[in-house]
Scaffold this active site. Structure first.
Site, PDB file in Angstrom:
ATOM      1  N   SER A 223      34.620  30.804  55.419  1.00  0.00           N
ATOM      2  CA  SER A 223      34.592  29.618  55.792  1.00  0.00           C
ATOM      3  C   SER A 223      36.340  28.946  54.364  1.00  0.00           C
ATOM      4  O   SER A 223      36.790  29.052  55.169  1.00  0.00           O
ATOM      5  CB  SER A 223      33.306  29.051  55.083  1.00  0.00           C
ATOM      6  OG  SER A 223      32.799  27.482  55.523  1.00  0.00           O
ATOM      7  N   LYS A 227      39.882  29.594  55.207  1.00  0.00           N
ATOM      8  CA  LYS A 227      40.704  28.682  55.552  1.00  0.00           C
ATOM      9  C   LYS A 227      41.789  29.391  54.684  1.00  0.00           C
ATOM     10  O   LYS A 227      43.126  28.916  55.440  1.00  0.00           O
ATOM     11  CB  LYS A 227      40.231  27.614  55.751  1.00  0.00           C
ATOM     12  CG  LYS A 227      38.984  26.839  55.945  1.00  0.00           C
ATOM     13  CD  LYS A 227      38.799  25.181  55.512  1.00  0.00           C
ATOM     14  CE  LYS A 227      37.229  24.708  55.274  1.00  0.00           C
ATOM     15  NZ  LYS A 227      35.989  24.755  56.609  1.00  0.00           N
ATOM     16  N   TRP A 314      28.682  23.358  62.835  1.00  0.00           N
ATOM     17  CA  TRP A 314      29.501  22.747  61.915  1.00  0.00           C
ATOM     18  C   TRP A 314      30.685  23.386  62.139  1.00  0.00           C
ATOM     19  O   TRP A 314      31.805  22.590  62.168  1.00  0.00           O
ATOM     20  CB  TRP A 314      28.582  22.322  61.428  1.00  0.00           C
ATOM     21  CG  TRP A 314      29.589  21.770  59.956  1.00  0.00           C
ATOM     22  CD1 TRP A 314      29.764  22.405  58.529  1.00  0.00           C
ATOM     23  CD2 TRP A 314      29.971  20.126  59.453  1.00  0.00           C
ATOM     24  NE1 TRP A 314      29.938  21.605  57.595  1.00  0.00           N
ATOM     25  CE2 TRP A 314      29.839  20.128  58.224  1.00  0.00           C
ATOM     26  CE3 TRP A 314      29.239  19.016  60.761  1.00  0.00           C
ATOM     27  CZ2 TRP A 314      30.124  18.569  57.857  1.00  0.00           C
ATOM     28  CZ3 TRP A 314      29.200  18.050  60.090  1.00  0.00           C
ATOM     29  CH2 TRP A 314      29.874  17.756  58.905  1.00  0.00           C
ATOM     30  N   HIS A 365      25.915  30.562  59.049  1.00  0.00           N
ATOM     31  CA  HIS A 365      27.068  30.267  58.754  1.00  0.00           C
ATOM     32  C   HIS A 365      26.700  31.408  57.043  1.00  0.00           C
ATOM     33  O   HIS A 365      26.466  31.256  56.624  1.00  0.00           O
ATOM     34  CB  HIS A 365      26.600  28.849  57.926  1.00  0.00           C
ATOM     35  CG  HIS A 365      28.366  28.816  57.077  1.00  0.00           C
ATOM     36  ND1 HIS A 365      29.803  28.655  57.931  1.00  0.00           N
ATOM     37  CD2 HIS A 365      28.520  28.206  55.918  1.00  0.00           C
ATOM     38  CE1 HIS A 365      30.339  28.285  57.106  1.00  0.00           C
ATOM     39  NE2 HIS A 365      30.461  28.145  55.683  1.00  0.00           N
TER      40      HIS A 365
END
Ligand code: GTR
Length: 387
Positions: A223, A227, A314, A365
């Site tokens: 997550s 990044k 998402w 997630h």
């Protein structure tokens, strides 16, 4: 019932494929002055540096490479950790610049049963500190160190808060104290850049660690950490492989699909993650001079593995798969053919024997043992280890 801000926002976000706008991605293989890039020399000499600069200026900020000195000290060691299966080292990495310093606490488990130096997975831990517990009192699926050791990998981890606390009011209390000029610049480093900077200092340490194969280090993040793992591998070519798990917006998903989390939302919830210039693209995805397929392209020809979860819309699974697909032209410059099909593989099926790997895990997630098992397989394939 009143919806929380987050729930309200999810409600307002687009999850309908039919409402994805028509979009044109910036061309990967055409320079800003309009020249076509047809071979890897042109890519490496002109287009790659240009794209890197665009990501620095518009999204992640600069990554300062200068510091005065770096010091490594062993704060704890156990050659027979994990019932004799691993060699534990806890290393304090201290970096100095202009009389200020930052401390990175590295946890390192090295497999005892394999030839040294051993390949490594370095995790940027964005969860609670105990997720990478060196005492192994807490064992977490988020960092299955025992499984990594059994598979023959060094399992290394540091906590993102050592570099920049994950808080809009506190993030400057870390690396940014060493580089105040970055904080002042619209294209300066912010929290995600600081975490990536920390991964590079761990890589500095690996240059001197005889038990770790510095040429076979994979960077992993989940997550917000995913990044950062992509940004790390994009700008530090010493990392041999990149894993970006459920990284979503401003990670591995395309921004221009405007699906799930959008730029305005991420800049509002997490104003400290990206630079000031990125705020100009709130509600204006189509004006960005890059899209996230180009971040993956910067890692080429090194392998990239991205993941999603079926219940994590998402983070836009389809937009993530498409970003990988649109990075293929760079791998082609290196005569590398990927094993990605025209469509994403069915859930829980992994594309492993390919420089661009992918799976969409059934579930929410997170980062789990299923995800890691595939990272290990991907590394076995690319590092050409005997399983
Ligand atoms: C979410 C955020 C995502 C992702 C995630 C995480 O709230 O919207 O971009 O970074 O947090 O880090 O778990």
């Amino acid at each position: 019932a009143t919806l929380s801000v987050k729930a309200q926002d999810h409600k307002e976000s687009n999850y309908d494929e039919a409402k994805v706008p028509a979009y044109t991605l910036p061309a990967m293989l055409k320079t800003q002055s309009g020249k076509l890039v047809t071979n890897k020399a042109q890519w490496e000499q002109s287009r790659r540096p240009e794209i890197l600069r665009l990501f620095e200026d518009n999204i992640y900020g600069q990554v300062p490479k200068d510091y005065d000195s770096i010091r490594y000290s062993l704060s704890n060691e156990d050659k027979n950790a994990m019932n004799g299966k691993a060699h534990l080292k806890e290393v304090l990495i201290e970096v100095f610049r202009q009389n200020k310093s930052v401390k990175i606490n590295l946890v390192l488990f090295i497999p005892n049963h394999v030839q040294k130096p051993a390949p490594a997975f370095l995790l940027i831990n964005n969860r609670a500190k105990d997720q990478t517990d060196p005492t192994r009192t807490v064992k977490s699926d988020f960092w299955p160190a025992e499984e990594g050791i059994a598979a023959g990998y060094t399992m290394a981890a540091f906590h993102n808060a050592d570099l920049a606390p994950d808080d809009p009011k506190l993030f400057m209390n870390g690396v940014l104290q060493l580089y105040p000029e970055q904080l002042a610049a619209d294209n300066g480093m912010r929290a995600i850049g600081a975490w990536a900077w920390g991964a590079s200092r761990v890589m500095d340490y690996f240059q001197n660690e005889a038990l770790v194969d510095k040429d076979k280090v994979a960077i992993v993040g989940q997550s917000r950490g995913g990044k950062a793992s992509l940004w790390t591998a994009a700008q530090d070519q010493r990392f041999a492989l990149c894993v970006s798990n459920c990284s979503g917006s401003t990670g591995a998903k395309l921004a221009r699909r405007e699906f799930g989390e959008r730029i305005r939302r991420i800049n509002t919830s997490f104003p400290h993650w990206f630079n000031t210039n990125y705020k100009k693209f709130n509600d204006k995805e189509s004006l960005l001079p890059v899209d996230q397929h180009m971040l993956i392209g910067l890692v080429a020809p090194r392998p990239v593995y991205a993941t999603n979860a079926t219940e994590d819309l998402w983070a836009d699974p389809k937009g993530t798969f498409l970003a990988l697909k649109h990075a293929e032209p760079v791998y082609s410059l290196y005569s590398l053919k990927t094993g990605l099909g025209a469509e994403a593989p069915v859930p829980n099926t992994a594309v492993i024997q390919s420089p661009l790997g992918y799976h969409n895990r059934i579930g929410v997630h997170n980062m789990t043992g299923f995800d890691w098992a595939n990272f290990f397989r991907f590394a076995v394939y690319h590092f050409k280890q005997k399983p």
